[in-house]
Write a protein that holds these residues in place. Sequence first.
Motif, PDB file in Angstrom:
ATOM      1  N   GLN A  43     -13.219   3.411   1.878  1.00  0.00           N
ATOM      2  CA  GLN A  43     -12.313   3.855   2.321  1.00  0.00           C
ATOM      3  C   GLN A  43     -11.299   3.270   3.193  1.00  0.00           C
ATOM      4  OE1 GLN A  43     -12.882   7.951   4.151  1.00  0.00           O
ATOM      5  NE2 GLN A  43     -11.726   8.418   1.924  1.00  0.00           N
ATOM      6  N   ILE A  44      -9.766   2.740   3.233  1.00  0.00           N
ATOM      7  CA  ILE A  44      -8.629   2.288   3.821  1.00  0.00           C
ATOM      8  C   ILE A  44      -7.809   3.060   4.122  1.00  0.00           C
ATOM      9  CG2 ILE A  44      -7.813   0.511   4.226  1.00  0.00           C
ATOM     10  CD1 ILE A  44      -9.423  -1.283   2.424  1.00  0.00           C
ATOM     11  N   VAL A  45      -7.534   3.686   5.647  1.00  0.00           N
ATOM     12  CA  VAL A  45      -5.958   4.266   5.716  1.00  0.00           C
ATOM     13  C   VAL A  45      -5.372   3.315   6.350  1.00  0.00           C
ATOM     14  CG1 VAL A  45      -5.589   6.814   7.315  1.00  0.00           C
ATOM     15  CG2 VAL A  45      -7.572   6.104   6.279  1.00  0.00           C
ATOM     16  N   TYR A  46      -3.736   3.500   5.962  1.00  0.00           N
ATOM     17  CA  TYR A  46      -3.092   2.725   6.717  1.00  0.00           C
ATOM     18  C   TYR A  46      -1.708   3.645   6.606  1.00  0.00           C
ATOM     19  CZ  TYR A  46      -1.720   3.840   1.586  1.00  0.00           C
ATOM     20  OH  TYR A  46      -1.150   4.510   0.313  1.00  0.00           O
ATOM     21  N   LEU A  47      -1.322   3.480   7.741  1.00  0.00           N
ATOM     22  CA  LEU A  47       0.237   3.553   8.509  1.00  0.00           C
ATOM     23  C   LEU A  47       1.574   2.817   8.250  1.00  0.00           C
ATOM     24  CD1 LEU A  47       1.598   5.837   9.468  1.00  0.00           C
ATOM     25  CD2 LEU A  47       0.388   5.554  11.238  1.00  0.00           C
ATOM     26  N   SER A  48       2.220   2.210   7.348  1.00  0.00           N
ATOM     27  CA  SER A  48       3.369   1.632   7.845  1.00  0.00           C
ATOM     28  C   SER A  48       3.856   1.398   9.003  1.00  0.00           C
ATOM     29  CB  SER A  48       4.377   0.935   6.741  1.00  0.00           C
ATOM     30  OG  SER A  48       3.117   0.675   5.257  1.00  0.00           O
ATOM     31  N   GLY A  49       5.020   0.603   9.257  1.00  0.00           N
ATOM     32  CA  GLY A  49       5.895   0.843   9.931  1.00  0.00           C
ATOM     33  C   GLY A  49       5.441   0.847  11.706  1.00  0.00           C
ATOM     34  N   THR A  50       6.764   0.915  12.966  1.00  0.00           N
ATOM     35  CA  THR A  50       6.477   1.195  13.796  1.00  0.00           C
ATOM     36  C   THR A  50       6.314   2.866  14.789  1.00  0.00           C
ATOM     37  OG1 THR A  50       8.843   0.316  14.385  1.00  0.00           O
ATOM     38  CG2 THR A  50       6.948  -1.455  14.486  1.00  0.00           C
ATOM     39  N   GLU A  51       6.351   3.719  15.846  1.00  0.00           N
ATOM     40  CA  GLU A  51       6.380   4.582  16.097  1.00  0.00           C
ATOM     41  C   GLU A  51       7.607   4.865  16.347  1.00  0.00           C
ATOM     42  OE1 GLU A  51       5.808   6.269  20.044  1.00  0.00           O
ATOM     43  OE2 GLU A  51       3.472   6.202  19.184  1.00  0.00           O
ATOM     44  N   SER A  52       8.175   5.560  15.449  1.00  0.00           N
ATOM     45  CA  SER A  52       9.806   6.144  16.211  1.00  0.00           C
ATOM     46  C   SER A  52       9.693   7.526  16.788  1.00  0.00           C
ATOM     47  CB  SER A  52      10.586   6.328  15.041  1.00  0.00           C
ATOM     48  OG  SER A  52      11.967   7.033  14.990  1.00  0.00           O
ATOM     49  N   LEU A  53      10.627   8.844  17.898  1.00  0.00           N
ATOM     50  CA  LEU A  53      10.200   9.459  18.261  1.00  0.00           C
ATOM     51  C   LEU A  53      11.397   9.968  17.576  1.00  0.00           C
ATOM     52  CD1 LEU A  53       8.548   9.400  21.848  1.00  0.00           C
ATOM     53  CD2 LEU A  53       7.493   9.854  19.320  1.00  0.00           C
ATOM     54  N   ASN A  54      12.197   9.989  16.676  1.00  0.00           N
ATOM     55  CA  ASN A  54      13.312  10.184  16.615  1.00  0.00           C
ATOM     56  C   ASN A  54      13.596  11.017  14.976  1.00  0.00           C
ATOM     57  OD1 ASN A  54      15.018   8.999  18.960  1.00  0.00           O
ATOM     58  ND2 ASN A  54      15.437   7.075  17.583  1.00  0.00           N
ATOM     59  N   GLU A  55      14.566  12.388  15.302  1.00  0.00           N
ATOM     60  CA  GLU A  55      14.392  12.578  13.319  1.00  0.00           C
ATOM     61  C   GLU A  55      15.741  12.225  12.891  1.00  0.00           C
ATOM     62  OE1 GLU A  55      12.319  14.084  11.815  1.00  0.00           O
ATOM     63  OE2 GLU A  55      10.723  13.851  12.500  1.00  0.00           O
ATOM     64  N   VAL A  69      12.980  10.043  11.522  1.00  0.00           N
ATOM     65  CA  VAL A  69      12.105   8.722  10.761  1.00  0.00           C
ATOM     66  C   VAL A  69      12.797   7.861  10.434  1.00  0.00           C
ATOM     67  CG1 VAL A  69      10.104   7.596  10.756  1.00  0.00           C
ATOM     68  CG2 VAL A  69       9.850   9.829  12.072  1.00  0.00           C
ATOM     69  N   PRO A  70      13.185   7.055  10.966  1.00  0.00           N
ATOM     70  CA  PRO A  70      13.790   5.589  10.160  1.00  0.00           C
ATOM     71  C   PRO A  70      12.147   4.962   9.029  1.00  0.00           C
ATOM     72  CG  PRO A  70      14.063   5.171  12.270  1.00  0.00           C
ATOM     73  CD  PRO A  70      12.867   5.970  12.243  1.00  0.00           C
ATOM     74  N   GLY A  71      13.168   4.409   7.746  1.00  0.00           N
ATOM     75  CA  GLY A  71      12.271   4.088   7.318  1.00  0.00           C
ATOM     76  C   GLY A  71      11.455   2.534   7.051  1.00  0.00           C
ATOM     77  N   LEU A  94       0.395  -1.399   0.173  1.00  0.00           N
ATOM     78  CA  LEU A  94      -0.209  -0.139  -0.321  1.00  0.00           C
ATOM     79  C   LEU A  94       0.381   1.298  -0.182  1.00  0.00           C
ATOM     80  CD1 LEU A  94      -2.664  -0.844   2.082  1.00  0.00           C
ATOM     81  CD2 LEU A  94      -3.143  -0.159   0.067  1.00  0.00           C
ATOM     82  N   GLY A  95       2.171   1.188   0.763  1.00  0.00           N
ATOM     83  CA  GLY A  95       2.988   2.506   0.807  1.00  0.00           C
ATOM     84  C   GLY A  95       3.103   2.821   2.508  1.00  0.00           C
ATOM     85  N   ARG A  96       3.995   3.604   2.806  1.00  0.00           N
ATOM     86  CA  ARG A  96       3.905   4.620   3.747  1.00  0.00           C
ATOM     87  C   ARG A  96       2.857   4.933   4.919  1.00  0.00           C
ATOM     88  NH1 ARG A  96       6.942   8.738   5.772  1.00  0.00           N
ATOM     89  NH2 ARG A  96       8.136   7.800   7.460  1.00  0.00           N
TER      90      ARG A  96
END
Length: 537
Positions: free
Chosen positions: A109-121, A123-125, A96-98
């Motif tokens: 309507q499907i909203v998607y959010l890939s990955g795990t949470e990061s508070l660093n800048e 943000v890792p891929g 789907l994408g990032r």
Amino acid sequence: MAEKPLRLLACGDVEGKFDVLFNRVRAVQKKSGNFDLLLCVGNFFGSTPDAEWEEYKTGIKKAPIQTYVLGANNQETVKYFQDTDGCELAENITYLGRKGVFTGSSGLQIVYLSGTESLNEPVPGYSFGPKDVSSLRTMLCSTSQFKGVDILLTSPWPKYVGNFGNSSGEVDTKKCGSALVSSLAIGLKPRYHFAALEKTYYERLPYRNHIVLQENAQHATRFIALANVGNSEKKKYLYAFSIVPMKRMDAAELVKQPPDVTENPYRKSVKEASTGKQIPAPEEESACQFFFDLNERQGRKRSSTGRDSKSPHPKQPRKPPQPPGPCWFCLASPEVEKHLVVNIGTHCYLALAKGGLSDDHVLILPIGHYQSVVELSAEVVEEVEKYKATLRRFFKSRGKRCILFERNYKSHHLQLQVIPVPLSRCATDDIKDAFITQAQEQQIELLEIPEHSDIKQIAQPGAAYFYVELDTGEKLFHRIKKNFPLQFGREVLASEAILNIPDKSDWRQCQISKEEEETLARRFRKDFEPFDFTLDD
């Protein structure tokens, strides 16, 4: 005629067990008929050799159903997802994408959010950060017609999802999961929310998206966490369900409440996390600034000097800085137009705005010289909040809601503008939409920050910014980097969508005689007197 529902499957962590998953899907379809889509959350790829995947990638094997997957949750699997905007990985298997929104031809309507949470800048891929969540919320929630989305796909569980609900087993939802995902869920109001990564199955009781007796009924949300494919404990990893896209549903049918519905698990936690239990802001700007404090450290608050706030030697109130020259707003200054002053507290005062948008447009101003809210001492902040709360009650008694804004740009003394808007003119959402729309038209990035959040966490002293506070406590914030229209706040509120007095967008066009100002000030003092908290001292 009733709409024909879509038949969907959702799956937890596949971890490279493609044959196990797709053989199971084939068996389900043979028994129950064909499904329209398979949605995979969690880790699609695993640490196993690629031989099995190569068979799908080269077309030797084929997924039996159109399959949509989320992206990497670790560095090891980033290599499989080359295009952050999404792409076809193999026949019938699509990444789907990032982050984003997938809308099917049916209107689903499907909203998607890939990955795990990061508070660093940066943000890792394989992660998402506060900006990703903020952009999704802004993209979807910025219109008054927004009611929610059909499906939300994330890999991490939302933090606090177990509040008010049935037991989540061994997963402690107060410690596990992502608070950013919680903030996304409370904003997007998905009808179904799927997640994985915890290697267990948990179907939470449905929860409300409205406050009973205070808000109109809205649809309920069902959160379902799925286990890993082929797990030895036989925990459920494949979930079948039917859904009619909300855009095609009758409104009354959509908001029907299930008999076992609970309170919203996030609302209380989001507010608690953004109020008194915060650690003071670090020197660098907090990465979670647009949502709520995600720092889990407990203990007593410490002062900015590092000393314990419960020290037996209380800190003396800090004297406000002195203005470098004449100031129109320092109360002791001879430049102040004192006939406009309508109330004086210990640290702040109220004054009618010169050239106001209405006869009861007022300013909250510090008595001493402070340039912005960010620079206020604790005791001044406390009294500012007291004035804000009192003015809300005052205007509510007169059938109005009040909107506050501050522009810390080309100004030397804090002026917190308080503009009342008749309840009959428009809803809070309409005002919010107007600010967002006009900001977009002028290429101004307005970011939503949480109710009760502290501007000091977002802007450093001396930084230029503009922020709006709605009567609900919601705030919109813009960091000024170069230029900014000085009348922006007035222009939005004076626009046809709100007060419909566009000719008053510039205060210089609204000036009246001193005698008229004195009359308005006397009237305001008299009306405000029953609400005046300074008389209680």
